[in-house]
Design a protein around this motif. Structure first.
Motif, PDB file in Angstrom:
ATOM      1  N   LYS A  25       0.832  -1.211   0.000  1.00 18.28           N
ATOM      2  CA  LYS A  25       0.000   0.000   0.000  1.00 18.28           C
ATOM      3  C   LYS A  25       0.865   1.259   0.000  1.00 18.28           C
ATOM      4  O   LYS A  25       0.570   2.232  -0.697  1.00 18.28           O
ATOM      5  CB  LYS A  25      -0.920  -0.010   1.222  1.00 18.28           C
ATOM      6  CG  LYS A  25      -1.822   1.195   1.319  1.00 18.28           C
ATOM      7  CD  LYS A  25      -2.742   1.094   2.523  1.00 18.28           C
ATOM      8  CE  LYS A  25      -3.628   2.310   2.661  1.00 18.28           C
ATOM      9  NZ  LYS A  25      -4.521   2.220   3.828  1.00 18.28           N
ATOM     10  N   TYR A  26       1.942   1.250   0.790  1.00 19.53           N
ATOM     11  CA  TYR A  26       2.820   2.429   0.902  1.00 19.53           C
ATOM     12  C   TYR A  26       4.085   2.289   0.059  1.00 19.53           C
ATOM     13  O   TYR A  26       4.910   3.206   0.017  1.00 19.53           O
ATOM     14  CB  TYR A  26       3.186   2.684   2.364  1.00 19.53           C
ATOM     15  CG  TYR A  26       1.981   3.005   3.219  1.00 19.53           C
ATOM     16  CD1 TYR A  26       1.259   4.181   3.023  1.00 19.53           C
ATOM     17  CD2 TYR A  26       1.557   2.129   4.211  1.00 19.53           C
ATOM     18  CE1 TYR A  26       0.150   4.472   3.789  1.00 19.53           C
ATOM     19  CE2 TYR A  26       0.449   2.407   4.984  1.00 19.53           C
ATOM     20  CZ  TYR A  26      -0.253   3.580   4.772  1.00 19.53           C
ATOM     21  OH  TYR A  26      -1.359   3.866   5.538  1.00 19.53           O
ATOM     22  N   ASP A  27       4.252   1.115  -0.583  1.00 21.41           N
ATOM     23  CA  ASP A  27       5.400   0.845  -1.444  1.00 21.41           C
ATOM     24  C   ASP A  27       6.732   1.081  -0.721  1.00 21.41           C
ATOM     25  O   ASP A  27       7.661   1.674  -1.264  1.00 21.41           O
ATOM     26  CB  ASP A  27       5.332   1.688  -2.729  1.00 21.41           C
ATOM     27  CG  ASP A  27       6.292   1.161  -3.802  1.00 21.41           C
ATOM     28  OD1 ASP A  27       6.523  -0.064  -3.831  1.00 21.41           O
ATOM     29  OD2 ASP A  27       6.822   1.988  -4.578  1.00 21.41           O
ATOM     30  N   ARG A  28       6.781   0.642   0.538  1.00 19.86           N
ATOM     31  CA  ARG A  28       8.025   0.760   1.302  1.00 19.86           C
ATOM     32  C   ARG A  28       7.983  -0.212   2.481  1.00 19.86           C
ATOM     33  O   ARG A  28       6.932  -0.750   2.827  1.00 19.86           O
ATOM     34  CB  ARG A  28       8.232   2.187   1.805  1.00 19.86           C
ATOM     35  CG  ARG A  28       7.201   2.680   2.788  1.00 19.86           C
ATOM     36  CD  ARG A  28       7.486   4.133   3.217  1.00 19.86           C
ATOM     37  NE  ARG A  28       6.406   4.646   4.027  1.00 19.86           N
ATOM     38  CZ  ARG A  28       6.363   4.590   5.358  1.00 19.86           C
ATOM     39  NH1 ARG A  28       7.359   4.064   6.020  1.00 19.86           N
ATOM     40  NH2 ARG A  28       5.343   5.080   6.027  1.00 19.86           N
ATOM     41  N   LYS A  29       9.134  -0.386   3.087  1.00 20.94           N
ATOM     42  CA  LYS A  29       9.219  -1.241   4.271  1.00 20.94           C
ATOM     43  C   LYS A  29       8.796  -0.431   5.488  1.00 20.94           C
ATOM     44  O   LYS A  29       9.196   0.727   5.637  1.00 20.94           O
ATOM     45  CB  LYS A  29      10.641  -1.775   4.459  1.00 20.94           C
ATOM     46  CG  LYS A  29      11.000  -2.851   3.453  1.00 20.94           C
ATOM     47  CD  LYS A  29      12.298  -3.510   3.838  1.00 20.94           C
ATOM     48  CE  LYS A  29      12.497  -4.761   3.013  1.00 20.94           C
ATOM     49  NZ  LYS A  29      13.583  -5.573   3.547  1.00 20.94           N
ATOM     50  N   ILE A  30       7.969  -1.072   6.343  1.00 26.05           N
ATOM     51  CA  ILE A  30       7.487  -0.393   7.543  1.00 26.05           C
ATOM     52  C   ILE A  30       7.698  -1.294   8.766  1.00 26.05           C
ATOM     53  O   ILE A  30       7.809  -2.506   8.658  1.00 26.05           O
ATOM     54  CB  ILE A  30       5.992  -0.012   7.418  1.00 26.05           C
ATOM     55  CG1 ILE A  30       5.135  -1.273   7.203  1.00 26.05           C
ATOM     56  CG2 ILE A  30       5.771   0.993   6.305  1.00 26.05           C
ATOM     57  CD1 ILE A  30       3.642  -1.024   7.281  1.00 26.05           C
TER      58      ILE A  30
END
Length: 163
Positions: A25-30
């Motif tokens: 959804k955010y196109d990144r690692k969280i």
């Protein structure tokens, strides 16, 4: 004991640093919290303990006989998704089903015991007479069936020193 084992099963794990979760959804690692929980429960619950292991220092199979206590009754709600609902973030939009407390209740009706070593031994069982509860529990050991006093459950089934 059983409750401590279930607590370890649902213990959360924080994924952070190099181990962060990739969120599409955010196109990144969280950074996230990951955990296991029980979604639905069976009518009959069988709990199996891993009581054999391999010792790499001796290169032999070994039997684990550590003390492990289990109750005569258990309510599994604290380890279910529904029981953990207060720890689920609101943005997850989780609405637990409304279930009667009896759904989560289990009663011990049998125990399978192994005597011997990791390489061999013998299995026997203790079983509750559910057709006539006044009769209590019985030991089933090959051709021998005899009454079993539940007061001996700890010494006969929990493992540890002297068993």
């Amino acid at each position: 004991n059983l409750q401590e084992a279930l607590d370890l099963y649902i213990k959360e794990d924080i994924l952070e640093g190099d181990n962060k979760y990739f969120c599409e959804k955010y196109d990144r690692k969280i950074r996230v919290m990951k955990r296991c929980s029980i979604k639905t429960l069976p009518n009959t619950l069988c709990v199996t303990l891993k009581r054999f292991d391999f010792d790499f220092s001796s290169m032999m199979k070994v039997k684990i006989n550590d003390f492990f206590e289990f109750p005569l009754t258990v309510n599994l709600k604290p380890w279910t998704k529904c029981g953990l609902k207060d720890q689920i973030p609101p943005e997850a939009n989780y609405e637990p089903p409304e279930l009667d407390d009896s759904y989560y209740e289990y009663e011990l009706v049998g125990v399978l015991v192994h005597s011997g070593t990791a390489d061999g031994g013998h299995y026997y069982s203790y079983i509750k007479d559910r057709t006539n509860p006044k009769k209590g529990w019985f030991e089933f050991n090959d051709r021998t069936v005899k009454p079993f006093d539940l007061k001996n459950l700890k010494s006969e089934c929990f493992g540890g020193e002297g068993t």
